[in-house]
Design a protein around this motif. Sequence first.
Motif, PDB file in Angstrom:
ATOM      1  N   ILE A   1       3.472   9.506  -4.222  1.00 38.09           N
ATOM      2  CA  ILE A   1       3.359   8.614  -3.068  1.00 38.09           C
ATOM      3  C   ILE A   1       1.901   8.496  -2.643  1.00 38.09           C
ATOM      4  O   ILE A   1       1.390   7.401  -2.376  1.00 38.09           O
ATOM      5  N   ALA A   2       1.220   9.643  -2.564  1.00 37.16           N
ATOM      6  CA  ALA A   2      -0.188   9.632  -2.167  1.00 37.16           C
ATOM      7  C   ALA A   2      -1.014   8.782  -3.133  1.00 37.16           C
ATOM      8  O   ALA A   2      -1.832   7.952  -2.712  1.00 37.16           O
ATOM      9  N   ARG A   3      -0.801   8.999  -4.418  1.00 40.43           N
ATOM     10  CA  ARG A   3      -1.581   8.254  -5.416  1.00 40.43           C
ATOM     11  C   ARG A   3      -1.322   6.753  -5.331  1.00 40.43           C
ATOM     12  O   ARG A   3      -2.238   5.937  -5.472  1.00 40.43           O
ATOM     13  N   ALA A   4      -0.079   6.361  -5.070  1.00 42.91           N
ATOM     14  CA  ALA A   4       0.255   4.938  -4.965  1.00 42.91           C
ATOM     15  C   ALA A   4      -0.481   4.269  -3.813  1.00 42.91           C
ATOM     16  O   ALA A   4      -0.721   3.057  -3.824  1.00 42.91           O
ATOM     17  N   HIS A   5      -0.851   5.070  -2.813  1.00 40.31           N
ATOM     18  CA  HIS A   5      -1.558   4.531  -1.645  1.00 40.31           C
ATOM     19  C   HIS A   5      -3.057   4.841  -1.688  1.00 40.31           C
ATOM     20  O   HIS A   5      -3.751   4.600  -0.694  1.00 40.31           O
TER      21      HIS A   5
ATOM     22  N   ARG B   1     -10.998   8.417   8.150  1.00 43.66           N
ATOM     23  CA  ARG B   1     -11.107   9.704   8.832  1.00 43.66           C
ATOM     24  C   ARG B   1      -9.731  10.225   9.265  1.00 43.66           C
ATOM     25  O   ARG B   1      -9.600  10.912  10.270  1.00 43.66           O
ATOM     26  N   HIS B   2      -8.716   9.904   8.459  1.00 38.42           N
ATOM     27  CA  HIS B   2      -7.356  10.359   8.768  1.00 38.42           C
ATOM     28  C   HIS B   2      -6.834  11.226   7.637  1.00 38.42           C
ATOM     29  O   HIS B   2      -6.962  10.883   6.460  1.00 38.42           O
ATOM     30  N   LEU B   3      -6.230  12.372   7.998  1.00 43.60           N
ATOM     31  CA  LEU B   3      -5.635  13.308   7.047  1.00 43.60           C
ATOM     32  C   LEU B   3      -4.182  13.557   7.429  1.00 43.60           C
ATOM     33  O   LEU B   3      -3.790  13.405   8.593  1.00 43.60           O
ATOM     34  N   ILE B   4      -3.399  13.965   6.436  1.00 46.11           N
ATOM     35  CA  ILE B   4      -1.995  14.315   6.656  1.00 46.11           C
ATOM     36  C   ILE B   4      -1.757  15.723   6.125  1.00 46.11           C
ATOM     37  O   ILE B   4      -2.215  16.070   5.031  1.00 46.11           O
ATOM     38  N   THR B   5      -1.040  16.532   6.889  1.00 52.09           N
ATOM     39  CA  THR B   5      -0.614  17.841   6.411  1.00 52.09           C
ATOM     40  C   THR B   5       0.759  18.129   7.016  1.00 52.09           C
ATOM     41  O   THR B   5       1.358  17.273   7.647  1.00 52.09           O
ATOM     42  N   SER B   6       1.276  19.333   6.807  1.00 51.14           N
ATOM     43  CA  SER B   6       2.583  19.673   7.372  1.00 51.14           C
ATOM     44  C   SER B   6       2.427  20.720   8.455  1.00 51.14           C
ATOM     45  O   SER B   6       1.407  21.422   8.533  1.00 51.14           O
ATOM     46  N   ALA B   7       3.459  20.851   9.275  1.00 46.26           N
ATOM     47  CA  ALA B   7       3.424  21.784  10.398  1.00 46.26           C
ATOM     48  C   ALA B   7       3.563  23.236   9.954  1.00 46.26           C
ATOM     49  O   ALA B   7       3.348  24.148  10.764  1.00 46.26           O
TER      50      ALA B   7
ATOM     51  N   VAL C   1      -5.700  13.955  12.416  1.00 38.52           N
ATOM     52  CA  VAL C   1      -4.770  14.637  11.506  1.00 38.52           C
ATOM     53  C   VAL C   1      -3.343  14.414  11.985  1.00 38.52           C
ATOM     54  O   VAL C   1      -3.036  14.591  13.165  1.00 38.52           O
ATOM     55  N   THR C   2      -2.470  14.042  11.063  1.00 40.68           N
ATOM     56  CA  THR C   2      -1.035  13.969  11.335  1.00 40.68           C
ATOM     57  C   THR C   2      -0.382  15.222  10.779  1.00 40.68           C
ATOM     58  O   THR C   2      -0.535  15.538   9.587  1.00 40.68           O
ATOM     59  N   TYR C   3       0.334  15.952  11.641  1.00 42.78           N
ATOM     60  CA  TYR C   3       1.028  17.175  11.239  1.00 42.78           C
ATOM     61  C   TYR C   3       2.512  16.834  11.094  1.00 42.78           C
ATOM     62  O   TYR C   3       3.226  16.695  12.090  1.00 42.78           O
ATOM     63  N   LEU C   4       2.961  16.688   9.856  1.00 46.83           N
ATOM     64  CA  LEU C   4       4.341  16.270   9.614  1.00 46.83           C
ATOM     65  C   LEU C   4       5.336  17.370   9.971  1.00 46.83           C
ATOM     66  O   LEU C   4       5.133  18.541   9.621  1.00 46.83           O
ATOM     67  N   PRO C   5       6.437  17.015  10.634  1.00 44.83           N
ATOM     68  CA  PRO C   5       7.501  17.997  10.857  1.00 44.83           C
ATOM     69  C   PRO C   5       8.237  18.270   9.546  1.00 44.83           C
ATOM     70  O   PRO C   5       8.079  17.546   8.557  1.00 44.83           O
TER      71      PRO C   5
ATOM     72  N   ILE D   1       1.194   7.525   6.206  1.00 41.60           N
ATOM     73  CA  ILE D   1      -0.038   7.056   5.568  1.00 41.60           C
ATOM     74  C   ILE D   1      -0.529   5.786   6.255  1.00 41.60           C
ATOM     75  O   ILE D   1       0.235   4.855   6.489  1.00 41.60           O
ATOM     76  N   ARG D   2      -1.821   5.785   6.571  1.00 45.21           N
ATOM     77  CA  ARG D   2      -2.455   4.659   7.237  1.00 45.21           C
ATOM     78  C   ARG D   2      -3.551   4.091   6.333  1.00 45.21           C
ATOM     79  O   ARG D   2      -3.913   4.720   5.325  1.00 45.21           O
ATOM     80  N   PRO D   3      -4.074   2.917   6.679  1.00 41.93           N
ATOM     81  CA  PRO D   3      -5.173   2.366   5.873  1.00 41.93           C
ATOM     82  C   PRO D   3      -6.391   3.281   5.807  1.00 41.93           C
ATOM     83  O   PRO D   3      -7.143   3.248   4.821  1.00 41.93           O
ATOM     84  N   ASP D   4      -6.589   4.130   6.832  1.00 41.42           N
ATOM     85  CA  ASP D   4      -7.759   5.016   6.857  1.00 41.42           C
ATOM     86  C   ASP D   4      -7.430   6.445   6.412  1.00 41.42           C
ATOM     87  O   ASP D   4      -8.245   7.356   6.564  1.00 41.42           O
ATOM     88  N   THR D   5      -6.225   6.655   5.828  1.00 41.90           N
ATOM     89  CA  THR D   5      -5.867   7.988   5.323  1.00 41.90           C
ATOM     90  C   THR D   5      -6.609   8.256   4.023  1.00 41.90           C
ATOM     91  O   THR D   5      -6.567   7.453   3.097  1.00 41.90           O
ATOM     92  N   ILE D   6      -7.285   9.399   3.956  1.00 45.39           N
ATOM     93  CA  ILE D   6      -8.056   9.729   2.749  1.00 45.39           C
ATOM     94  C   ILE D   6      -7.515  10.942   2.010  1.00 45.39           C
ATOM     95  O   ILE D   6      -7.709  11.070   0.802  1.00 45.39           O
ATOM     96  N   LEU D   7      -6.837  11.841   2.711  1.00 45.32           N
ATOM     97  CA  LEU D   7      -6.406  13.094   2.080  1.00 45.32           C
ATOM     98  C   LEU D   7      -5.096  13.570   2.681  1.00 45.32           C
ATOM     99  O   LEU D   7      -4.882  13.471   3.891  1.00 45.32           O
ATOM    100  N   ALA D   8      -4.215  14.079   1.815  1.00 47.62           N
ATOM    101  CA  ALA D   8      -2.994  14.767   2.244  1.00 47.62           C
ATOM    102  C   ALA D   8      -3.001  16.169   1.657  1.00 47.62           C
ATOM    103  O   ALA D   8      -3.411  16.364   0.514  1.00 47.62           O
TER     104      ALA D   8
END
Length: 401
Positions: free
Chosen positions: A165-169, A91-97, A117-121, A137-144
Amino acid sequence: MKQIYLDNASTTPVRPEVLEAMMPYFAEDFGNPSSLYPAGQRASDAVAAARATLAGLIGAKPSEVYFTSGGSEADNWAIKGFARANAGKGRHLITSAIEHHAVLHACEALEREGFEVTYLPVDGDGLVDPAAFEAAIRPDTILASVMFANNEIGTIEPIAELAAIARAHGVAFHTDAVQAFGHEDIDVRELGIDLLSASAHKLNGPKGVGMLYARKGVKLANLIDGGQQERGRRATTENVPGIVGFAKAAELACAEAAGERERQTAIRDHAIARVLAEIPHARLNGSATRRLSNNVNFSFEFIEGEGMLLQLAARGICVSSGSACTSGSLDPSHVLLAIGLPHEIAHGSLRLTLGRDTTREDVDFAIDCLKQTLGNLRMMSPLYEDYQQGRVESIIEKMAA
């Protein structure tokens, strides 16, 4: 008064060839593409042909392309649909600010559902750091989700590196390519993209139609429930004229992209050079090199953007101070704040975005008017008066107020 339109990142005029392609599907071949009689089948065939055209332009299969009402719906479907369908994996997502609000607000909606959600600077040019991306990226990250190119400052992100990078994880990768599709070369297979959003009206197509590319095997929950349109994935009768126009506009834009990039880059760089050389206290926002060929974004000290836009509009010049989707807001651009600009300078921003009809003469006229406009506004600015008279303490106090 002649209109000089320099807001093509907001929307673009429909090309005559596109309108011509659309016309039969308003009154002649107007059938519902879900109907079995000939009129419906002709409409269905037109949708299928458009789907194949658009898929081919991004290196996808027709079965991986779904039509939407625009880029915002495609972003929402990609993010919410993927998160909800894959919540059991994490239930973790990554995007940018600096994402478009269609992405940011979709992420915020998911946070209210219990997702994180992690909002990258970003750096001063608006670029996401691949190392910071990987570290998030965390073990529970599913989408960037990182946009292909920013709609305000034009910065082009390192999509291939981020996707790898996303695909490798084992993380799915979505990109909002609304500003880039039809301008930059995009091959979803080569770039490693799992989900991609695009819109017709940014490339001389009609408003109200977009697409979502979803790689085969990517699980998505439906965003709109109802009938069995779009292979049971998106209910509502397809916008046949819009879909046909989208495909025609994209076909033309992609065929001309290389030549237009070269032409527009020359005009863009000429505009940047003139403004930085001739207008004091001007700053270019975004990367000087990794930027869309049609995008110019400046900030000017000692003025605010609304007055600048109104005075230029009175001269027939159509420009923007940021994203058209937030033009009703008095808040400074979240993108400009994210790249490190203080509020008072972020308020004085101007975006000029070129189109296929923009000439060097248009840009020169706009810059001549801009110089006059800024001169007028700065004459009325107490901050500029303090600057001229060297009252540094007063400037600092007013900026802090």
